[in-house]
Scaffold this motif. Structure first.
Motif, short mmCIF file in Angstrom:
data_model
loop_
_atom_site.label_atom_id
_atom_site.label_comp_id
_atom_site.label_asym_id
_atom_site.label_seq_id
_atom_site.Cartn_x
_atom_site.Cartn_y
_atom_site.Cartn_z
N THR A 1 0.87 -1.23 0.02
CA THR A 1 0.07 -0.17 -0.10
C THR A 1 0.83 1.32 0.02
OG1 THR A 1 -0.22 0.31 2.58
CG2 THR A 1 -1.58 -1.37 1.44
N LYS B 1 5.23 2.48 -5.36
CA LYS B 1 4.57 1.33 -5.48
C LYS B 1 4.97 0.53 -7.07
CE LYS B 1 0.27 2.50 -5.23
NZ LYS B 1 0.50 3.99 -5.29
N SER C 1 -7.77 -1.04 -4.77
CA SER C 1 -8.92 -0.43 -4.03
C SER C 1 -10.17 -0.24 -4.96
CB SER C 1 -8.40 1.03 -3.75
OG SER C 1 -8.29 1.85 -5.00
N ASP D 1 -3.97 1.95 -2.80
CA ASP D 1 -4.12 2.88 -1.74
C ASP D 1 -5.31 2.82 -1.10
OD1 ASP D 1 -3.99 5.06 -0.15
OD2 ASP D 1 -3.56 6.35 -1.67
N PRO D 2 -5.38 2.10 -0.03
CA PRO D 2 -6.67 1.86 0.70
C PRO D 2 -7.40 3.26 1.20
CG PRO D 2 -4.93 1.41 2.26
CD PRO D 2 -4.48 1.78 0.96
N VAL E 1 -6.37 -4.87 4.24
CA VAL E 1 -5.16 -4.04 4.97
C VAL E 1 -5.37 -4.39 6.40
CG1 VAL E 1 -4.00 -2.11 5.23
CG2 VAL E 1 -4.73 -2.84 3.06
N ARG F 1 3.51 -1.30 4.00
CA ARG F 1 3.18 0.04 3.79
C ARG F 1 4.30 1.15 3.36
NH1 ARG F 1 -0.20 -1.32 8.04
NH2 ARG F 1 -2.25 -0.79 7.91
#
Length: 574
Positions: free
Chosen positions: A183, A190, A277, A302-303, A319, A330
């Motif tokens: 994440t 990422k 997401s 990306d939560p 997550v 993370r």
């Protein structure tokens, strides 16, 4: 309420709640028809719970918490209901959640497994089944079943990869674990981490691992291919990213059933899903049930961003649920965004309104707030100037410059309709353009029109989310579109699923960026005013962010995280 939102089948409390706007006509229609088929009284507590369970899914939840219903009905003014006072008052006389659950247990709706009760929540059967499937598929996987890789080679690859501490942890996690969740916000590395993970795994397996790359949308898959270009070109063992639907092999005539599943697993040793997401509960369930016990799964996203438009907040639940297991990595270092924008994004992630206000007030460049509760083109003249420049370049036939101009600015709206909606602002901008170019009023595909592809077209090689401009050329008007494989030119009449994108919704902008982002913050009464919506918008700019709205609305958004009821994180953590 519109006539379409009213149900002719509703009786009793269903009819009253429908008239009050608490339940939609579709919620009542489904409840009335199913109850009639099962012999359940349409005025019963069970019928009411069924209608609210349908509403919960429509709102993005995968289950109904009966304790929430009192909050939904509390704001209704019974004096405005066009029924007698006793009937209207009945809509707030709800049973306690405990009594309600007890009544449900004896209902044919539960006995026939139309509704399910689990973890104290009320589910439509399909959503409980998908939650249970995802939880077991992710927690039952064991490292012993994975194809072995040489960990000394993994460490050697890490040493060559220019990785920060968290990225190194991600490489080791995918090498040793069956499930890893990576994440981080935009610009946190990422994509670089994904590339190094793939490089390390292939080196450590002597190129023997079969790797599948996927994303929820065609546009996201194309961006993944662009970002991983060097890695993809350097190793033929990695196939280009495709949509999750294409990876699973959709069967004709349905979006819910696929060729690959438990009976026919995917032929991959590693599956990487970017922009996770945006993956719904149903699609995640279909993915995990298609994985062989020997497959490594890497979910990337990306939560804190908006979740899928369909039911579920799966990445956020995964997550939270797997955090204690060590499977969540993370990324925290921001490589791309400027200092002001990075501080603002970080403040949003804390969920503290005062920290967001402080980040706005202390910004020297890169972030601007235009305080108003009535946004207008006069307050943000750059929007019209951008459209006029786009028209000028397109009319001159400079396709490359027009497409580059398109990427300079995005006007983002939370809503599709209404005074804060994308369709309204598209009309405003076109009216302003028409003062300088009268042909805009008479031609749908006018020169300088920015367009957004809204459905995948495999015949033309276009993906949902591809954007372009209508340009005047010596051969007539052409739609010049930025695709995953470069800029392509098409006769406009070939494009059937497009919309104007002088303004666009935040949901449609998810995963994309522009040099300058202007976001219209909806008013405090908007149901779409949430932390995830505004965070997604403010993390889109590459250079400059302008927010147009009130401080009160921004503070309320920060203080209003999306709440989608689900039992998934509890299942995963236990």
């Amino acid at each position: 309420m519109t006539d379409a939102a009213l149900s002719l089948n509703a009786q009793g409390r269903l009819a009253t709640l429908n008239e009050a706007g608490i339940l939609d006509g579709s919620d009542c229609l489904v409840a009335a028809r199913v109850c009639a088929a099962l012999g359940e009284e349409p005025t019963s507590d069970a019928a009411l719970a069924f209608a609210f369970a349908v509403r919960a899914v429509r709102d993005g939840s995968t289950a109904l918490d009966l304790a929430d219903v009192a909050g939904w009905t509390a704001a209704v003014d019974v004096d405005e209901i066009e029924q007698d006072a006793e009937t209207a008052q009945g809509l707030v006389d709800l049973p306690s959640p405990e009594d309600w659950l007890h009544a449900l247990q004896a209902s044919p709706l539960v006995q026939q497994r139309i509704l399910r009760i689990d973890l104290g929540l009320v589910y439509l059967d399909r959503y409980l089944a998908d939650e249970l499937l995802i939880a077991s598929a992710l927690t039952d996987r064991v490292p012993e079943h994975l194809p072995p890789v040489d960990l000394s080679v993994v460490e050697e690859s890490i040493g060559k990869g220019d990785l920060n501490k968290e990225q190194q942890t991600a490489v080791r996690s995918v090498a040793t674990r069956p499930v890893t969740v990576l994440t981080g916000g935009p610009g946190m590395g990422k994509t670089h981490a994904i590339g190094q993970i793939l490089t390390a795994l292939l080196a450590a397996s002597e190129g023997q691992l079969r790797i599948g790359l996927a994303a929820p949308t065609g546009k996201a898959a194309a961006r993944m291919n662009q970002s991983l270009g060097a890695t993809l070109e350097g190793d033929s063992a990695i196939k280009p990213a495709v949509t999750l639907h294409r990876l699973l092999g959709p069967l004709p005539g349905t979006n819910l059933r696929f060729r690959h599943g438990a009976h026919d697993p995917l032929p991959h040793d590693v599956v990487v899903v970017d922009e996770a997401s945006m993956v719904s509960l149903n699609l995640m369930a279909r993915l995990v049930e298609s994985l062989s016990p020997t497959t490594r799964l890497l979910l990337v996203g990306d939560p804190d961003q908006l979740a899928s438009v369909e039911a579920g907040s799966v990445l956020a639940d995964v997550v939270a649920g797997l955090d204690a297991s060590g499977a969540v990595v993370r990324l925290v270092h921001d490589y791309r965004m400027g200092d002001d924008r990075a501080r603002l994004a970080a403040a949003f992630r804390t969920g503290v309104p005062d920290q967001v206000a402080e980040a706005i007030d202390q910004a020297k460049s890169g972030v601007q707030l235009i305080e108003t509760d009535t946004p207008s083109l006069e307050l943000i003249p750059r929007v019209a100037q951008h459209a006029l420049k786009l028209r000028e370049l397109a009319a001159a036939g400079d396709a490359d410059a027009a497409v580059e101009q398109l990427g300079r600015l995005r006007l983002l709206c939370a809503h599709r309709h209404g005074p804060f909606g994308a369709s309204h602002w598209n009309r405003l901008i076109e009216m302003e353009l028409a003062k300088h170019a009268p042909d805009i009023r008479s031609h749908q595909m006018y020169v300088g029109r920015p367009i957004l592809i809204t459905r995948n077209d495999h015949g033309l090689g276009l993906n949902n989310g591809d954007a372009g401009v209508i340009v005047q050329t010596p051969d007539g008007t052409r739609a010049v579109i930025e695709t995953g494989h470069g800029r392509e030119s098409f006769p406009p009449w070939l494009l059937s699923e497009v919309e104007t994108m002088h303004a666009m919704t935040v949901h449609k902008a998810q995963g994309s960026q522009a040099a300058e982002i202007i976001v219209l913050v909806p008013p405090v009464e908007s149901r779409l005013l949430t932390r995830e919506m505004l965070y997604t918008a403010v993390t889109r700019p590459q250079e400059h962010l302008t927010m147009v709205g009130t401080r009160e609305a921004i503070a309320l958004a920060v203080d209003t995280p999306v709440r989608r009821t689900s039992g998934l994180r509890q299942r995963l953590s236990s």
